[in-house]
Design a protein around this motif. Structure first.
Motif, mmCIF file in Angstrom:
data_model
loop_
_atom_site.group_PDB
_atom_site.id
_atom_site.type_symbol
_atom_site.label_atom_id
_atom_site.label_comp_id
_atom_site.label_asym_id
_atom_site.label_seq_id
_atom_site.Cartn_x
_atom_site.Cartn_y
_atom_site.Cartn_z
ATOM 1 N N ARG A 14 0.850 -1.185 0.000
ATOM 2 C CA ARG A 14 0.000 0.000 0.000
ATOM 3 C C ARG A 14 0.891 1.242 0.000
ATOM 4 N N PRO A 15 0.374 2.371 -0.484
ATOM 5 C CA PRO A 15 1.207 3.578 -0.551
ATOM 6 C C PRO A 15 1.616 4.061 0.836
ATOM 7 N N GLY A 16 2.857 4.466 0.931
ATOM 8 C CA GLY A 16 3.361 5.035 2.174
ATOM 9 C C GLY A 16 3.485 6.546 2.051
ATOM 10 N N SER A 17 3.515 7.215 3.200
ATOM 11 C CA SER A 17 3.584 8.671 3.201
ATOM 12 C C SER A 17 4.982 9.129 3.593
ATOM 13 N N ALA A 18 5.431 10.182 2.952
ATOM 14 C CA ALA A 18 6.718 10.795 3.262
ATOM 15 C C ALA A 18 6.603 12.288 2.977
ATOM 16 N N TYR A 19 7.360 13.081 3.712
ATOM 17 C CA TYR A 19 7.332 14.536 3.553
ATOM 18 C C TYR A 19 8.230 14.955 2.393
ATOM 19 N N ASN A 20 7.923 16.135 1.873
ATOM 20 C CA ASN A 20 8.722 16.687 0.780
ATOM 21 C C ASN A 20 10.144 16.938 1.266
ATOM 22 N N GLY A 21 11.101 16.314 0.631
ATOM 23 C CA GLY A 21 12.483 16.426 1.084
ATOM 24 C C GLY A 21 13.081 17.801 0.875
ATOM 25 N N TYR A 22 12.611 18.514 -0.151
ATOM 26 C CA TYR A 22 13.169 19.836 -0.427
ATOM 27 C C TYR A 22 12.706 20.863 0.608
ATOM 28 N N VAL A 23 11.476 20.734 1.089
ATOM 29 C CA VAL A 23 10.989 21.613 2.155
ATOM 30 C C VAL A 23 11.776 21.367 3.439
ATOM 31 N N MET A 24 12.012 20.089 3.741
ATOM 32 C CA MET A 24 12.765 19.771 4.951
ATOM 33 C C MET A 24 14.224 20.193 4.808
ATOM 34 N N LEU A 25 14.752 20.178 3.584
ATOM 35 C CA LEU A 25 16.117 20.655 3.364
ATOM 36 C C LEU A 25 16.211 22.151 3.642
ATOM 37 N N ALA A 26 15.172 22.891 3.227
ATOM 38 C CA ALA A 26 15.145 24.330 3.532
ATOM 39 C C ALA A 26 15.059 24.556 5.036
ATOM 40 N N ALA A 27 14.271 23.723 5.722
ATOM 41 C CA ALA A 27 14.177 23.852 7.177
ATOM 42 C C ALA A 27 15.518 23.543 7.832
ATOM 43 N N LEU A 28 16.238 22.580 7.301
ATOM 44 C CA LEU A 28 17.553 22.240 7.850
ATOM 45 C C LEU A 28 18.524 23.412 7.696
ATOM 46 N N VAL A 29 18.481 24.041 6.541
ATOM 47 C CA VAL A 29 19.355 25.191 6.305
ATOM 48 C C VAL A 29 18.981 26.334 7.252
ATOM 49 N N ALA A 30 17.682 26.524 7.475
ATOM 50 C CA ALA A 30 17.234 27.587 8.377
ATOM 51 C C ALA A 30 17.699 27.331 9.803
ATOM 52 N N VAL A 31 17.600 26.090 10.266
ATOM 53 C CA VAL A 31 18.054 25.756 11.622
ATOM 54 C C VAL A 31 19.557 25.962 11.747
ATOM 55 N N LEU A 32 20.284 25.558 10.715
ATOM 56 C CA LEU A 32 21.738 25.738 10.739
ATOM 57 C C LEU A 32 22.100 27.220 10.758
ATOM 58 N N ALA A 33 21.378 28.015 9.986
ATOM 59 C CA ALA A 33 21.655 29.451 9.964
ATOM 60 C C ALA A 33 21.370 30.084 11.321
ATOM 61 N N LEU A 34 20.272 29.683 11.961
ATOM 62 C CA LEU A 34 19.973 30.211 13.295
ATOM 63 C C LEU A 34 21.051 29.834 14.294
ATOM 64 N N GLY A 35 21.510 28.569 14.196
ATOM 65 C CA GLY A 35 22.540 28.128 15.123
ATOM 66 C C GLY A 35 23.842 28.883 14.961
ATOM 67 N N ILE A 36 24.092 29.405 13.768
ATOM 68 C CA ILE A 36 25.329 30.148 13.531
ATOM 69 C C ILE A 36 25.146 31.640 13.816
ATOM 70 N N LEU A 37 24.004 32.209 13.390
ATOM 71 C CA LEU A 37 23.796 33.653 13.482
ATOM 72 C C LEU A 37 23.480 34.120 14.905
ATOM 73 N N LEU A 38 22.780 33.305 15.667
ATOM 74 C CA LEU A 38 22.426 33.741 17.021
ATOM 75 C C LEU A 38 23.652 34.045 17.887
ATOM 76 N N PRO A 39 24.654 33.141 17.929
ATOM 77 C CA PRO A 39 25.827 33.492 18.748
ATOM 78 C C PRO A 39 26.615 34.665 18.167
ATOM 79 N N LEU A 40 26.697 34.712 16.808
ATOM 80 C CA LEU A 40 27.488 35.782 16.205
ATOM 81 C C LEU A 40 26.830 37.154 16.369
ATOM 82 N N SER A 41 25.525 37.193 16.345
ATOM 83 C CA SER A 41 24.830 38.479 16.442
ATOM 84 C C SER A 41 24.680 38.980 17.870
ATOM 85 N N GLY A 42 24.993 38.167 18.834
ATOM 86 C CA GLY A 42 24.843 38.552 20.234
ATOM 87 C C GLY A 42 23.436 38.446 20.746
ATOM 88 N N ALA A 43 22.563 37.791 19.957
ATOM 89 C CA ALA A 43 21.174 37.668 20.396
ATOM 90 C C ALA A 43 21.044 36.796 21.628
#
Length: 301
Positions: A14-43
Motif C-alpha cells: 500500500r502507498p506510504g507517506s513521506a514529507y517533501n524532502g526539499y521543504v525539509m532541506l530548507a528547514a535544515l538550512v534555516a536551523v543551521l543558519a539560526l545556530g550560527i547567526l544567534l551566537p554571532l549576532s549577540g542575540a
C-alpha cells in the motif's frame, strides 16, 4: 492446541507517506543558519539568563533530527517503511523525501532483473537424461510480499527457477520419436517458453515477483547418451531422405511409362514394363553413378 494448518497471512503493498524532502532541506538550512547567526549576532546575550544554552541545544537537536530523516529514491526504486515492526506503506515516487528518523526504511529495486540459470540435469517425459538451462527476466511487483512473506526474495527466485525448469522439462520429451504430432522441448519452443513463464509466475506470486520473459537457452542430451541419440537422429535423417527419394522416383517412372504409352513411342508388355521400372528405380535411387549396359539382343535371349 493452535491450528497448525492456518496459512500465513498474505502481505499487500500500500502507498506510504513521506514529507517533501526539499521543504525539509530548507528547514535544515534555516536551523543551521539560526545556530550560527544567534551566537554571532549577540542575540543569545540579550535573552534572559539561562536560556542561551537550552536554545542552542534545541537547535542542535532539531538539526540532527532533520538531517537523519532524508531519503533519496532513484527511478524504479521503492522504499518499504515500518514503524516498530509494523508495515506503514511503500514509497515509490523518486526524488528527495523525508521521514521520521525512528521509522525503519528498506530500499528495494523494482527494476527488471535478468538471471541465466545453471545447467540442470533432468529426465524428460520418456526418461532420457537431458541438460537444460533457461534465462528469466523478472521484477518485484509487490514490495510488501517480497520483503515480509519470504526470507530472501532473490534467493527464493533462484531456487524456484530451478524447480520450475525441472517441472516443465519433465512434462515433454526432448524430441519426437514417433509419427504423432506432440509438443517437444526441441521443436516447440514457443509452447515450452509459455509454460515456463506460467509455472514460474505461479511459484513466485507468493513473493510478489512477476516474470516477464523466460526461455530455454541450453538443451542437449546428457553426455552418457548423446552418442547414441546422435546416431538415432542420423538414422532418422537417412530414412526420411530415402523415403523422399523413393516417392520421387516412383512418380518419375510413372510419368515416363505414361508418356511412352500415350505417344506410341514403344509398346511394352507387362514383363518389359517391369524391367524398365526396375532399371529406372536403380538409376534414380542409387547412391552411385549408373553405368549403362548395351543389350544387342532382346529381352528374351
Amino acid at each position: 492446541m493452535g491450528d497448525t494448518s492456518k496459512k500465513m497471512a498474505k502481505s499487500l503493498e500500500r502507498p506510504g507517506s513521506a514529507y517533501n524532502g526539499y521543504v525539509m532541506l530548507a528547514a535544515l538550512v534555516a536551523v543551521l543558519a539560526l545556530g550560527i547567526l544567534l551566537p554571532l549576532s549577540g542575540a543569545l546575550q540579550d535573552m534572559r539568563p539561562g536560556l542561551g544554552i537550552p536554545v542552542l541545544i534545541i537547535l542542535a537537536a532539531a538539526f540532527l533530527l532533520i538531517a537523519v530523516g532524508f531519503l533519496m529514491i532513484q527511478p524504479n526504486q521503492a522504499v518499504v517503511i515500518t514503524l516498530f515492526g509494523e508495515y506503514r506503506g511503500t514509497v515509490r515516487k523518486d526524488g528527495l523525501h523525508w521521514i521520521w528518523p525512528w521509522m525503519g526504511k528498506q530500499k528495494i529495486s523494482v527494476r527488471a532483473h535478468n538471471i541465466h540459470s545453471e545447467k540442470v540435469k533432468i529426465n524428460d517425459l520418456r526418461g532420457n537424461p537431458i541438460e537444460i538451462a533457461c534465462n528469466v527476466v523478472w521484477r518485484v511487483a509487490d514490495t510488501a510480499q517480497a520483503v515480509f512473506d519470504v526470507d530472501d526474495y532473490k534467493e527464493f527466485v533462484n531456487i524456484q527457477i530451478e524447480a520450475g525448469l525441472r517441472t516443465v522439462g519433465a512434462r515433454h520429451p526432448y524430441d519426437d520419436m514417433s509419427d504423432e504430432d506432440e509438443t517437444t522441448l526441441r521443436g516447440s519452443a514457443d509452447v515450452v517458453n509459455r509454460e515456463l513463464i506460467e509455472e514460474l509466475n505461479d511459484r513466485l506470486k507468493v513473493a510478489g515477483i512477476l516474470v516477464d520473459e523466460a526461455g530455454l537457452t541450453h538443451l542437449a542430451y546428457a553426455p552418457e547418451i548423446a552418442g547414441a541419440m546422435l546416431r538415432r537422429q542420423q538414422a532418422d535423417a537417412v530414412i526420411a531422405a530415402r523415403k523422399k527419394v523413393v516417392i520421387g522416383a516412383v512418380s518419375m517412372v510413372e510419368d515416363a511409362l505414361t508418356k511412352l504409352s500415350r505417344d506410341g513411342i514403344i509398346d511394352l508388355d507387362n514383363e518389359r514394363k517391369a524391367a524398365m521400372v526396375s532399371n529406372l528405380m536403380v538409376v534414380l535411387c542409387g547412391d552411385r553413378e549408373a553405368h549403362p549396359v548395351v543389350n544387342t539382343g532382346t529381352l528374351y535371349t
